[in-house]
Motif scaffolding. Structure first.
Motif, PDB file in Angstrom:
ATOM      1  N   LEU A   1       0.787  -1.264   0.121  1.00 43.19           N
ATOM      2  CA  LEU A   1       0.086  -0.110   0.022  1.00 43.19           C
ATOM      3  C   LEU A   1       0.872   1.330   0.030  1.00 43.19           C
ATOM      4  O   LEU A   1       0.451   2.375   0.010  1.00 43.19           O
ATOM      5  CB  LEU A   1      -0.893  -0.042   1.148  1.00 43.19           C
ATOM      6  CG  LEU A   1      -1.836  -1.268   1.285  1.00 43.19           C
ATOM      7  CD1 LEU A   1      -2.612  -1.072   2.433  1.00 43.19           C
ATOM      8  CD2 LEU A   1      -2.842  -1.032   0.131  1.00 43.19           C
ATOM      9  N   SER A   2       2.091   0.990   0.050  1.00 45.55           N
ATOM     10  CA  SER A   2       3.111   2.292   0.228  1.00 45.55           C
ATOM     11  C   SER A   2       2.968   3.027  -1.000  1.00 45.55           C
ATOM     12  O   SER A   2       2.644   2.674  -2.154  1.00 45.55           O
ATOM     13  CB  SER A   2       4.486   1.984   0.531  1.00 45.55           C
ATOM     14  OG  SER A   2       5.056   1.467  -0.430  1.00 45.55           O
ATOM     15  N   GLY A   3       3.123   4.543  -0.895  1.00 44.34           N
ATOM     16  CA  GLY A   3       3.009   5.503  -2.027  1.00 44.34           C
ATOM     17  C   GLY A   3       1.948   6.287  -1.655  1.00 44.34           C
ATOM     18  O   GLY A   3       1.195   6.090  -1.043  1.00 44.34           O
ATOM     19  N   LYS A   4       2.209   7.444  -2.646  1.00 44.91           N
ATOM     20  CA  LYS A   4       1.134   8.492  -2.396  1.00 44.91           C
ATOM     21  C   LYS A   4      -0.278   8.128  -3.210  1.00 44.91           C
ATOM     22  O   LYS A   4      -1.320   8.722  -2.653  1.00 44.91           O
ATOM     23  CB  LYS A   4       1.795   9.929  -3.397  1.00 44.91           C
ATOM     24  CG  LYS A   4       0.910  10.845  -3.428  1.00 44.91           C
ATOM     25  CD  LYS A   4       1.656  12.178  -3.885  1.00 44.91           C
ATOM     26  CE  LYS A   4       0.744  13.311  -3.946  1.00 44.91           C
ATOM     27  NZ  LYS A   4       1.338  14.715  -4.634  1.00 44.91           N
ATOM     28  N   TRP A   5      -0.124   7.419  -4.258  1.00 42.86           N
ATOM     29  CA  TRP A   5      -1.424   7.172  -5.212  1.00 42.86           C
ATOM     30  C   TRP A   5      -2.100   5.857  -4.639  1.00 42.86           C
ATOM     31  O   TRP A   5      -3.386   5.889  -5.259  1.00 42.86           O
ATOM     32  CB  TRP A   5      -0.988   7.406  -6.449  1.00 42.86           C
ATOM     33  CG  TRP A   5      -0.190   8.637  -6.706  1.00 42.86           C
ATOM     34  CD1 TRP A   5       0.711   8.932  -7.026  1.00 42.86           C
ATOM     35  CD2 TRP A   5      -0.993   9.899  -6.734  1.00 42.86           C
ATOM     36  NE1 TRP A   5       1.159  10.256  -7.202  1.00 42.86           N
ATOM     37  CE2 TRP A   5       0.025  10.699  -7.056  1.00 42.86           C
ATOM     38  CE3 TRP A   5      -2.414  10.435  -6.661  1.00 42.86           C
ATOM     39  CZ2 TRP A   5      -0.084  12.280  -7.253  1.00 42.86           C
ATOM     40  CZ3 TRP A   5      -2.396  11.681  -6.755  1.00 42.86           C
ATOM     41  CH2 TRP A   5      -1.342  12.512  -6.826  1.00 42.86           C
ATOM     42  N   LYS A   6      -1.300   4.939  -4.162  1.00 45.72           N
ATOM     43  CA  LYS A   6      -2.319   3.691  -4.103  1.00 45.72           C
ATOM     44  C   LYS A   6      -3.561   3.621  -3.115  1.00 45.72           C
ATOM     45  O   LYS A   6      -4.755   3.183  -3.869  1.00 45.72           O
ATOM     46  CB  LYS A   6      -1.479   2.491  -3.526  1.00 45.72           C
ATOM     47  CG  LYS A   6      -0.349   2.045  -4.409  1.00 45.72           C
ATOM     48  CD  LYS A   6       0.439   0.968  -4.221  1.00 45.72           C
ATOM     49  CE  LYS A   6       1.434   0.633  -5.194  1.00 45.72           C
ATOM     50  NZ  LYS A   6       2.889   0.819  -4.899  1.00 45.72           N
ATOM     51  N   LEU A   7      -3.562   4.383  -2.147  1.00 43.39           N
ATOM     52  CA  LEU A   7      -5.051   4.183  -1.323  1.00 43.39           C
ATOM     53  C   LEU A   7      -5.882   5.102  -1.910  1.00 43.39           C
ATOM     54  O   LEU A   7      -7.137   4.863  -1.930  1.00 43.39           O
ATOM     55  CB  LEU A   7      -4.637   4.824   0.022  1.00 43.39           C
ATOM     56  CG  LEU A   7      -3.852   3.844   0.913  1.00 43.39           C
ATOM     57  CD1 LEU A   7      -3.307   4.634   2.284  1.00 43.39           C
ATOM     58  CD2 LEU A   7      -4.464   2.711   1.174  1.00 43.39           C
ATOM     59  N   PRO A   8      -5.662   6.288  -2.859  1.00 41.92           N
ATOM     60  CA  PRO A   8      -6.667   7.199  -3.309  1.00 41.92           C
ATOM     61  C   PRO A   8      -7.182   6.230  -4.538  1.00 41.92           C
ATOM     62  O   PRO A   8      -8.253   6.160  -4.817  1.00 41.92           O
ATOM     63  CB  PRO A   8      -5.907   8.625  -4.073  1.00 41.92           C
ATOM     64  CG  PRO A   8      -4.906   8.440  -2.974  1.00 41.92           C
ATOM     65  CD  PRO A   8      -4.268   7.209  -2.450  1.00 41.92           C
ATOM     66  N   ILE A   9      -6.312   5.310  -5.171  1.00 42.27           N
ATOM     67  CA  ILE A   9      -6.907   4.413  -6.272  1.00 42.27           C
ATOM     68  C   ILE A   9      -7.906   3.228  -5.564  1.00 42.27           C
ATOM     69  O   ILE A   9      -8.974   3.299  -6.093  1.00 42.27           O
ATOM     70  CB  ILE A   9      -5.705   3.945  -7.110  1.00 42.27           C
ATOM     71  CG1 ILE A   9      -4.760   4.993  -7.988  1.00 42.27           C
ATOM     72  CG2 ILE A   9      -6.054   2.901  -8.131  1.00 42.27           C
ATOM     73  CD1 ILE A   9      -3.587   4.535  -8.278  1.00 42.27           C
ATOM     74  N   ILE A  10      -7.270   2.786  -4.595  1.00 42.60           N
ATOM     75  CA  ILE A  10      -8.258   1.940  -4.004  1.00 42.60           C
ATOM     76  C   ILE A  10      -9.706   2.384  -3.369  1.00 42.60           C
ATOM     77  O   ILE A  10     -10.437   1.947  -3.806  1.00 42.60           O
ATOM     78  CB  ILE A  10      -7.391   1.231  -2.766  1.00 42.60           C
ATOM     79  CG1 ILE A  10      -6.182   0.278  -3.438  1.00 42.60           C
ATOM     80  CG2 ILE A  10      -8.276   0.468  -1.940  1.00 42.60           C
ATOM     81  CD1 ILE A  10      -5.311  -0.190  -2.175  1.00 42.60           C
ATOM     82  N   GLY A  11      -9.341   3.794  -2.892  1.00 47.59           N
ATOM     83  CA  GLY A  11     -10.511   4.396  -2.554  1.00 47.59           C
ATOM     84  C   GLY A  11     -11.479   4.817  -3.648  1.00 47.59           C
ATOM     85  O   GLY A  11     -12.818   4.469  -3.508  1.00 47.59           O
ATOM     86  N   THR A  12     -10.831   4.852  -4.904  1.00 47.37           N
ATOM     87  CA  THR A  12     -11.809   5.237  -6.046  1.00 47.37           C
ATOM     88  C   THR A  12     -12.485   3.981  -6.508  1.00 47.37           C
ATOM     89  O   THR A  12     -13.639   3.895  -6.697  1.00 47.37           O
ATOM     90  CB  THR A  12     -10.771   5.824  -7.104  1.00 47.37           C
ATOM     91  OG1 THR A  12     -10.408   7.090  -6.642  1.00 47.37           O
ATOM     92  CG2 THR A  12     -11.798   6.097  -8.278  1.00 47.37           C
ATOM     93  N   LEU A  13     -11.640   2.849  -6.589  1.00 45.81           N
ATOM     94  CA  LEU A  13     -12.264   1.618  -6.980  1.00 45.81           C
ATOM     95  C   LEU A  13     -13.317   0.904  -5.806  1.00 45.81           C
ATOM     96  O   LEU A  13     -14.042   0.085  -6.276  1.00 45.81           O
ATOM     97  CB  LEU A  13     -11.198   0.773  -7.175  1.00 45.81           C
ATOM     98  CG  LEU A  13     -10.306   0.779  -8.564  1.00 45.81           C
ATOM     99  CD1 LEU A  13      -9.267   0.427  -8.717  1.00 45.81           C
ATOM    100  CD2 LEU A  13     -11.438   1.167  -9.730  1.00 45.81           C
ATOM    101  N   LEU A  14     -13.228   1.467  -4.688  1.00 45.54           N
ATOM    102  CA  LEU A  14     -14.196   0.652  -3.480  1.00 45.54           C
ATOM    103  C   LEU A  14     -15.685   1.267  -4.011  1.00 45.54           C
ATOM    104  O   LEU A  14     -16.683   0.665  -3.515  1.00 45.54           O
ATOM    105  CB  LEU A  14     -13.758   1.438  -2.224  1.00 45.54           C
ATOM    106  CG  LEU A  14     -12.993   0.882  -1.609  1.00 45.54           C
ATOM    107  CD1 LEU A  14     -12.555   1.620  -0.275  1.00 45.54           C
ATOM    108  CD2 LEU A  14     -13.126  -0.843  -0.896  1.00 45.54           C
ATOM    109  N   PHE A  15     -15.870   2.251  -4.865  1.00 42.42           N
ATOM    110  CA  PHE A  15     -17.235   2.599  -5.588  1.00 42.42           C
ATOM    111  C   PHE A  15     -17.435   1.551  -6.817  1.00 42.42           C
ATOM    112  O   PHE A  15     -18.489   2.137  -7.287  1.00 42.42           O
ATOM    113  CB  PHE A  15     -17.257   4.075  -5.649  1.00 42.42           C
ATOM    114  CG  PHE A  15     -17.182   4.719  -4.243  1.00 42.42           C
ATOM    115  CD1 PHE A  15     -18.330   5.129  -3.525  1.00 42.42           C
ATOM    116  CD2 PHE A  15     -15.928   5.260  -3.869  1.00 42.42           C
ATOM    117  CE1 PHE A  15     -18.263   5.803  -2.493  1.00 42.42           C
ATOM    118  CE2 PHE A  15     -15.670   6.169  -2.809  1.00 42.42           C
ATOM    119  CZ  PHE A  15     -17.069   6.343  -2.141  1.00 42.42           C
TER     120      PHE A  15
END
Length: 123
Positions: A28-42
Motif C-alpha cells: 500500500l505504500s506510496g502517495k497514490w495507491k490508497l486514493p486509487i483503492i478508495g476510488t475503486l471501492l465505489f
C-alpha cells in the motif's frame, strides 16, 4: 474469534508483527495507491474515470500504480474486445477487504484534523 486470537498472537511476537506491517506497507505504500483503492471501492472504473477521480495524478503514475496493485492481487484489469478496446479496473476480494481499513483511516484523519486545527490557535 479465531481471527482476533491470531492477531493477538502476532502482536506477542515482535518479528511476526513487524513482518505483517512491512507486508502491508509494501503493498500500500506510496502517495497514490490508497486514493486509487478508495476510488475503486465505489465499483469498477475505466482508466480515465480513475484519473478524473484523483486530482494531480499523471497518466504515467496511474498506470504504474495500477500495475503494482494488479501484481499484488489488489486490482484486476479486464480488457474487452471492443472498438476501441475497453479496459476496466476493479478491486479483487483482497482489495475489497480494505474497505474497513479505509473507513478507519478516514475516521482517524477527520478526528486528527479536528484536533490539529483546534490546537493551531495556540501555536
Amino acid at each position: 474469534m479465531s481471527k482476533l486470537l491470531k492477531l493477538e498472537e502476532v502482536k506477542k511476537c515482535p518479528a511476526e508483527f513487524v513482518l505483517a506491517v512491512n507486508d502491508t506497507l509494501n503493498v500500500l505504500s506510496g502517495k497514490w495507491k490508497l486514493p486509487i483503492i478508495g476510488t475503486l471501492l465505489f465499483g469498477r472504473k475505466r482508466f480515465k474515470e480513475i484519473q478524473n477521480g484523483i486530482p494531480r495524478i499523471t497518466p504515467r503514475m496511474l498506470s504504474k500504480e495500477l500495475k503494482d496493485l494488479e501484481v499484488n492481487g489488489i486490482v484486476t484489469r479486464t480488457v474487452y474486445n471492443t472498438i476501441p478496446v475497453t479496459v476496466e479496473y476493479e478491486l479483487t476480494t483482497s482489495g475489497s477487504s480494505l474497505d474497513p481499513v479505509m473507513d478507519a483511516m478516514i475516521t482517524w484523519g477527520l478526528e486528527h484534523r479536528k484536533r490539529v486545527i483546534g490546537n493551531t490557535n495556540s501555536l
